[in-house]
Design a protein around this motif. Structure first.
Motif, PDB file in Angstrom:
ATOM      1  N   THR A   6      39.047 -67.955 -24.459  1.00 49.36           N
ATOM      2  CA  THR A   6      38.390 -66.788 -23.896  1.00 49.36           C
ATOM      3  C   THR A   6      36.890 -66.935 -24.049  1.00 49.36           C
ATOM      4  OG1 THR A   6      40.271 -65.434 -24.471  1.00 49.36           O
ATOM      5  CG2 THR A   6      38.206 -64.279 -24.009  1.00 49.36           C
ATOM      6  N   ILE A   7      36.163 -66.832 -22.953  1.00 48.22           N
ATOM      7  CA  ILE A   7      34.710 -66.955 -22.989  1.00 48.22           C
ATOM      8  C   ILE A   7      34.108 -65.609 -23.362  1.00 48.22           C
ATOM      9  CG2 ILE A   7      32.690 -67.642 -21.666  1.00 48.22           C
ATOM     10  CD1 ILE A   7      34.755 -69.842 -22.093  1.00 48.22           C
ATOM     11  N   ASP A   8      33.127 -65.619 -24.265  1.00 49.23           N
ATOM     12  CA  ASP A   8      32.470 -64.403 -24.700  1.00 49.23           C
ATOM     13  C   ASP A   8      31.949 -63.615 -23.502  1.00 49.23           C
ATOM     14  OD1 ASP A   8      29.577 -63.152 -25.588  1.00 49.23           O
ATOM     15  OD2 ASP A   8      31.117 -62.963 -27.150  1.00 49.23           O
ATOM     16  N   ALA A   9      32.143 -62.304 -23.525  1.00 46.16           N
ATOM     17  CA  ALA A   9      31.804 -61.462 -22.375  1.00 46.16           C
ATOM     18  C   ALA A   9      30.338 -61.565 -21.989  1.00 46.16           C
ATOM     19  CB  ALA A   9      32.160 -60.002 -22.687  1.00 46.16           C
ATOM     20  N   ALA A  10      29.459 -61.728 -22.987  1.00 42.32           N
ATOM     21  CA  ALA A  10      28.032 -61.817 -22.691  1.00 42.32           C
ATOM     22  C   ALA A  10      27.682 -63.133 -21.990  1.00 42.32           C
ATOM     23  CB  ALA A  10      27.217 -61.701 -23.972  1.00 42.32           C
ATOM     24  N   PHE A  16      27.243 -70.111 -14.923  1.00 46.28           N
ATOM     25  CA  PHE A  16      27.230 -70.459 -13.506  1.00 46.28           C
ATOM     26  C   PHE A  16      25.943 -69.971 -12.844  1.00 46.28           C
ATOM     27  CE2 PHE A  16      28.054 -69.299  -9.056  1.00 46.28           C
ATOM     28  CZ  PHE A  16      28.283 -70.572  -8.558  1.00 46.28           C
ATOM     29  N   ALA A  17      25.437 -68.827 -13.249  1.00 47.89           N
ATOM     30  CA  ALA A  17      24.206 -68.299 -12.645  1.00 47.89           C
ATOM     31  C   ALA A  17      23.053 -69.270 -12.837  1.00 47.89           C
ATOM     32  CB  ALA A  17      23.870 -66.942 -13.241  1.00 47.89           C
ATOM     33  N   ARG A  18      22.957 -69.873 -14.027  1.00 46.99           N
ATOM     34  CA  ARG A  18      21.885 -70.839 -14.272  1.00 46.99           C
ATOM     35  C   ARG A  18      22.054 -72.076 -13.389  1.00 46.99           C
ATOM     36  NH1 ARG A  18      22.500 -68.842 -19.583  1.00 46.99           N
ATOM     37  NH2 ARG A  18      24.079 -70.411 -20.101  1.00 46.99           N
ATOM     38  N   ARG A 258      33.998 -72.718 -15.513  1.00 49.36           N
ATOM     39  CA  ARG A 258      35.018 -73.550 -16.155  1.00 49.36           C
ATOM     40  C   ARG A 258      36.328 -73.555 -15.367  1.00 49.36           C
ATOM     41  NH1 ARG A 258      31.402 -71.607 -19.395  1.00 49.36           N
ATOM     42  NH2 ARG A 258      30.623 -72.838 -21.161  1.00 49.36           N
ATOM     43  N   ARG A 259      36.674 -72.424 -14.760  1.00 43.41           N
ATOM     44  CA  ARG A 259      37.901 -72.367 -13.965  1.00 43.41           C
ATOM     45  C   ARG A 259      37.838 -73.366 -12.815  1.00 43.41           C
ATOM     46  NH1 ARG A 259      37.796 -67.338 -13.122  1.00 43.41           N
ATOM     47  NH2 ARG A 259      37.110 -67.174 -10.952  1.00 43.41           N
ATOM     48  N   GLN A 260      36.695 -73.494 -12.179  1.00 42.33           N
ATOM     49  CA  GLN A 260      36.573 -74.387 -11.036  1.00 42.33           C
ATOM     50  C   GLN A 260      36.452 -75.848 -11.463  1.00 42.33           C
ATOM     51  OE1 GLN A 260      37.153 -73.177  -8.175  1.00 42.33           O
ATOM     52  NE2 GLN A 260      36.926 -71.001  -8.627  1.00 42.33           N
ATOM     53  N   VAL A 261      35.668 -76.122 -12.496  1.00 42.19           N
ATOM     54  CA  VAL A 261      35.426 -77.511 -12.903  1.00 42.19           C
ATOM     55  C   VAL A 261      36.659 -78.121 -13.566  1.00 42.19           C
ATOM     56  CG1 VAL A 261      34.054 -79.019 -14.396  1.00 42.19           C
ATOM     57  CG2 VAL A 261      32.937 -77.171 -13.126  1.00 42.19           C
TER      58      VAL A 261
END
Length: 345
Positions: A6-10, A16-18, A258-261
């Motif tokens: 689980t990726i931290d919500a923050a 991906f935005a970066r 991460r889901r896509q890569v």
């Protein structure tokens, strides 16, 4: 999937935005009208030239070579329809849709609306057992969980599916046509009247052309060769991209990047491979930026790969033959429980 977390919500989404900012600043999301004008012209010429050769050759066994050439033309038109669906070619949704109807429904007999809906769901959840229609266990199985719950044809074929995969691809062209007509019964398919009319026009024109030129036996053989090679070409175009990569379930909570890569695979190769596969050999970049024009995908790869290295995200790239081998090994492995079950029956 063995190592999902689980990726931290923050953090979720910011990685991906970066990357997206870096890609945009490099100009890789800019339109490429010159490239698509050339590509559309060449594919249209290939398609029209194939049918011109068919009509000029007449009643001849050499038409089987024309059937093979037209199968390549059909597959290239399908790849154009793919780019149209992702709005890579035209900014306008209406223009993209109109061109998609002509390329998909009329030219090759594949419902553009049905395929776009299916492909959009795949992009949203690649290799997700519950949400990706491309890994639904209709005929083939893609995970141990699917093997355990498989029934009917999937349970029988799944035992030896790695050996049956390429032979089954010969039916993929026919399956696309049938699925397109079945989709016309679905109320959620928009513009069903237009889609139905264009699909019907394709079938009628195709069959009239074939059997007006060739006697029944040669005509049937022409159709069989054409559709078989068309199906194998398309299957070989899409199979290297995700098959054999990690499968996701409801327990896997991954951010978009991460889901896509992690579920995608790039395939190494030069310009000819880019042409043959329509740029889909750069699958990681395509899944991260679906509207990125095809020629920019290769340029985006070093940037995306370096960014994944910064974050410690595995970036999977392999050769074309190795990609098929990985997919087939995976298919054979997930079919093992079915083979063991059949041995004890």
């Amino acid at each position: 999937m063995t190592e999902t977390s689980t990726i931290d919500a923050a953090t979720r989404g910011s990685d991906f935005a970066r990357l997206s900012r870096r890609v945009a600043e490099a100009g890789l999301l800019d339109r490429r009208p010159g490239y698509y004008a050339l590509r559309l012209g060449l594919v249209t010429g290939l398609f029209a030239g194939g049918w011109a050769a068919f009509l000029a050759l007449g009643d001849s066994w050499a038409q089987l070579l024309v059937a093979a050439g037209l199968a390549v033309a059909f597959a290239q038109v399908a790849l154009i329809a793919h780019d149209l669906a992702h709005r890579q070619v035209f900014r306008s949704r209406r223009l993209s849709q109109g061109a998609g109807w002509l390329a998909g429904n009329l030219a090759i007999g594949m419902s553009y609306g049905w395929w776009m809906d299916k492909h959009t769901r795949h992009h949203a959840n690649p290799n997700h057992e519950d949400h990706d229609p491309d890994v639904s266990p209709d005929v083939l199985i893609w995970s141990s969980r699917q093997a355990a719950s498989s029934r009917g044809a999937a349970r029988v074929i799944g035992r030896w599916q790695a050996f049956l995969f390429f032979p089954l691809l010969t039916l993929e062209g026919l399956n696309l046509h049938l699925a397109s007509f079945r989709a016309l019964r679905r109320p959620r398919l928009k513009h069903r009247g237009v889609e139905a009319a264009l699909l019907t026009a394709h079938v009628v024109a195709y069959l009239v052309a074939v059997f007006a030129v060739l006697p029944l036996g040669k005509g049937l053989l022409f159709v069989a060769v054409h559709q078989a090679i068309f199906g194998v070409y398309l299957g070989c175009t899409f199979a290297p991209n995700h098959k054999g990569m990690p499968m996701l379930t409801a327990e896997d909570r991954l951010d978009f990047l991460r889901r896509q890569v992690l579920t995608s695979r790039d395939v190494r190769g030069g310009l000819m491979l880019d042409i043959a596969l329509g740029g889909l050999n750069h699958q990681i970049e395509h899944h991260l930026f679906p509207s990125m024009p095809t020629p920019n995908l290769r340029r985006a790869k070093p940037l995306v790969r370096a960014y994944c290295a910064e974050l410690g995200i595995p970036f999977h790239e392999t050769g074309l033959i190795a990609s098929y081998a990985q997919a087939l090994r995976h298919m054979h492995t997930v079919g093992a429980p079915l083979r063991a079950g059949s041995a004890t029956d």
